[in-house]
Write a protein that holds these residues in place. Sequence first.
Motif, PDB file in Angstrom:
ATOM      1  N   SER A 136      -5.943  11.036 -11.053  1.00  0.00           N
ATOM      2  CA  SER A 136      -7.206  11.524 -11.605  1.00  0.00           C
ATOM      3  C   SER A 136      -6.962  12.370 -12.851  1.00  0.00           C
ATOM      4  N   ARG A 137      -5.982  13.239 -12.787  1.00  0.00           N
ATOM      5  CA  ARG A 137      -5.647  14.079 -13.947  1.00  0.00           C
ATOM      6  C   ARG A 137      -5.138  13.214 -15.109  1.00  0.00           C
ATOM      7  N   ALA A 138      -4.370  12.191 -14.803  1.00  0.00           N
ATOM      8  CA  ALA A 138      -3.868  11.292 -15.843  1.00  0.00           C
ATOM      9  C   ALA A 138      -5.014  10.537 -16.509  1.00  0.00           C
ATOM     10  N   ASP A 139      -5.956  10.065 -15.713  1.00  0.00           N
ATOM     11  CA  ASP A 139      -7.110   9.366 -16.278  1.00  0.00           C
ATOM     12  C   ASP A 139      -7.896  10.278 -17.217  1.00  0.00           C
ATOM     13  N   SER A 140      -8.077  11.529 -16.827  1.00  0.00           N
ATOM     14  CA  SER A 140      -8.792  12.486 -17.677  1.00  0.00           C
ATOM     15  C   SER A 140      -8.030  12.749 -18.974  1.00  0.00           C
ATOM     16  N   ALA A 141      -6.726  12.923 -18.867  1.00  0.00           N
ATOM     17  CA  ALA A 141      -5.905  13.160 -20.062  1.00  0.00           C
ATOM     18  C   ALA A 141      -5.952  11.955 -20.995  1.00  0.00           C
ATOM     19  N   PHE A 142      -5.888  10.765 -20.426  1.00  0.00           N
ATOM     20  CA  PHE A 142      -5.946   9.538 -21.220  1.00  0.00           C
ATOM     21  C   PHE A 142      -7.299   9.410 -21.918  1.00  0.00           C
ATOM     22  N   ALA A 143      -8.377   9.659 -21.200  1.00  0.00           N
ATOM     23  CA  ALA A 143      -9.734   9.539 -21.767  1.00  0.00           C
ATOM     24  C   ALA A 143      -9.956  10.526 -22.911  1.00  0.00           C
ATOM     25  N   ALA A 144      -9.281  11.667 -22.857  1.00  0.00           N
ATOM     26  CA  ALA A 144      -9.411  12.648 -23.934  1.00  0.00           C
ATOM     27  C   ALA A 144      -8.735  12.186 -25.218  1.00  0.00           C
ATOM     28  N   VAL A 145      -7.736  11.293 -25.084  1.00  0.00           N
ATOM     29  CA  VAL A 145      -6.996  10.803 -26.241  1.00  0.00           C
ATOM     30  C   VAL A 145      -7.542   9.464 -26.719  1.00  0.00           C
ATOM     31  N   VAL A 146      -7.815   8.586 -25.782  1.00  0.00           N
ATOM     32  CA  VAL A 146      -8.269   7.232 -26.096  1.00  0.00           C
ATOM     33  C   VAL A 146      -9.655   7.042 -25.507  1.00  0.00           C
ATOM     34  N   PRO A 147     -10.696   7.110 -26.341  1.00  0.00           N
ATOM     35  CA  PRO A 147     -12.060   6.930 -25.813  1.00  0.00           C
ATOM     36  C   PRO A 147     -12.204   5.574 -25.120  1.00  0.00           C
ATOM     37  N   GLN A 148     -12.980   5.568 -24.062  1.00  0.00           N
ATOM     38  CA  GLN A 148     -13.186   4.334 -23.294  1.00  0.00           C
ATOM     39  C   GLN A 148     -13.730   3.231 -24.197  1.00  0.00           C
ATOM     40  N   HIS A 180       0.810  -1.227   0.000  1.00  0.00           N
ATOM     41  CA  HIS A 180       0.000   0.000   0.000  1.00  0.00           C
ATOM     42  C   HIS A 180       0.843   1.277   0.000  1.00  0.00           C
ATOM     43  N   ARG A 181       1.998   1.213  -0.611  1.00  0.00           N
ATOM     44  CA  ARG A 181       2.865   2.395  -0.651  1.00  0.00           C
ATOM     45  C   ARG A 181       2.920   3.029  -2.033  1.00  0.00           C
ATOM     46  N   ALA A 182       2.244   2.421  -3.021  1.00  0.00           N
ATOM     47  CA  ALA A 182       2.248   2.962  -4.376  1.00  0.00           C
ATOM     48  C   ALA A 182       1.020   2.468  -5.127  1.00  0.00           C
ATOM     49  N   ILE A 183       0.661   3.223  -6.165  1.00  0.00           N
ATOM     50  CA  ILE A 183      -0.362   2.778  -7.100  1.00  0.00           C
ATOM     51  C   ILE A 183       0.264   2.769  -8.488  1.00  0.00           C
ATOM     52  N   THR A 184      -0.211   1.863  -9.328  1.00  0.00           N
ATOM     53  CA  THR A 184       0.345   1.725 -10.670  1.00  0.00           C
ATOM     54  C   THR A 184      -0.772   1.633 -11.698  1.00  0.00           C
ATOM     55  N   ARG A 185      -0.424   2.025 -12.925  1.00  0.00           N
ATOM     56  CA  ARG A 185      -1.356   1.870 -14.037  1.00  0.00           C
ATOM     57  C   ARG A 185      -0.570   1.835 -15.333  1.00  0.00           C
ATOM     58  N   ARG A 186      -1.056   1.029 -16.264  1.00  0.00           N
ATOM     59  CA  ARG A 186      -0.511   1.000 -17.619  1.00  0.00           C
ATOM     60  C   ARG A 186      -1.502   1.707 -18.530  1.00  0.00           C
ATOM     61  N   PHE A 187      -1.017   2.689 -19.275  1.00  0.00           N
ATOM     62  CA  PHE A 187      -1.804   3.399 -20.272  1.00  0.00           C
ATOM     63  C   PHE A 187      -1.331   2.932 -21.649  1.00  0.00           C
ATOM     64  N   VAL A 188      -2.249   2.504 -22.498  1.00  0.00           N
ATOM     65  CA  VAL A 188      -1.901   2.042 -23.841  1.00  0.00           C
ATOM     66  C   VAL A 188      -2.589   2.953 -24.853  1.00  0.00           C
ATOM     67  N   PHE A 189      -1.779   3.504 -25.756  1.00  0.00           N
ATOM     68  CA  PHE A 189      -2.234   4.472 -26.746  1.00  0.00           C
ATOM     69  C   PHE A 189      -2.203   3.856 -28.143  1.00  0.00           C
ATOM     70  N   GLY A 190      -2.671   4.599 -29.118  1.00  0.00           N
ATOM     71  CA  GLY A 190      -2.681   4.126 -30.495  1.00  0.00           C
ATOM     72  C   GLY A 190      -1.306   4.079 -31.125  1.00  0.00           C
ATOM     73  N   ASP A 191      -0.435   4.966 -30.677  1.00  0.00           N
ATOM     74  CA  ASP A 191       0.913   5.007 -31.242  1.00  0.00           C
ATOM     75  C   ASP A 191       1.853   5.774 -30.298  1.00  0.00           C
ATOM     76  N   PHE A 192       3.105   5.871 -30.719  1.00  0.00           N
ATOM     77  CA  PHE A 192       4.109   6.535 -29.898  1.00  0.00           C
ATOM     78  C   PHE A 192       3.802   8.014 -29.707  1.00  0.00           C
ATOM     79  N   ALA A 193       3.332   8.684 -30.760  1.00  0.00           N
ATOM     80  CA  ALA A 193       3.060  10.120 -30.656  1.00  0.00           C
ATOM     81  C   ALA A 193       2.001  10.401 -29.588  1.00  0.00           C
ATOM     82  N   GLN A 194       0.963   9.580 -29.511  1.00  0.00           N
ATOM     83  CA  GLN A 194      -0.060   9.762 -28.474  1.00  0.00           C
ATOM     84  C   GLN A 194       0.530   9.531 -27.090  1.00  0.00           C
TER      85      GLN A 194
END
Length: 102
Positions: free
Chosen positions: A88-100, A25-39
């Motif tokens: 939370s900010r990362a999730d919002s930024a990700f959702a703006a690029v990669v629709p759920q 319980h000392r860290a949280i992790t997440r993998r974000f997968v985009f369409g390409d390197f530029a995203q």
Amino acid sequence: MTPLSSGALRELLADLPGWTVDADHRAITRRFVFGDFAQAFGFMAQMALVSEKLNHHPEWFNAYNRVDVTLTTHDVGGLSERDIAWASRADSAFAAVVPQGA
């Protein structure tokens, strides 16, 4: 700044379903997968600005279209509200690029 209690962490993570708490319980992790390197790189650039604004910087790794993020607050030896705000900010930024569901 104080570390989040287990109960507070559980409540706050309910709104961040993509994040996983590590075993101690000392860290949280997440993998974000985009369409390409530029995203992926654009996401990192955007979140770098957020990091500066929040004065909270992630441990992250980028490989092509993937960004792996680990958040912890070293000053408190665990998780704090800063980690949750950044996530939370990362999730919002990700959702703006990669629709759920994409």
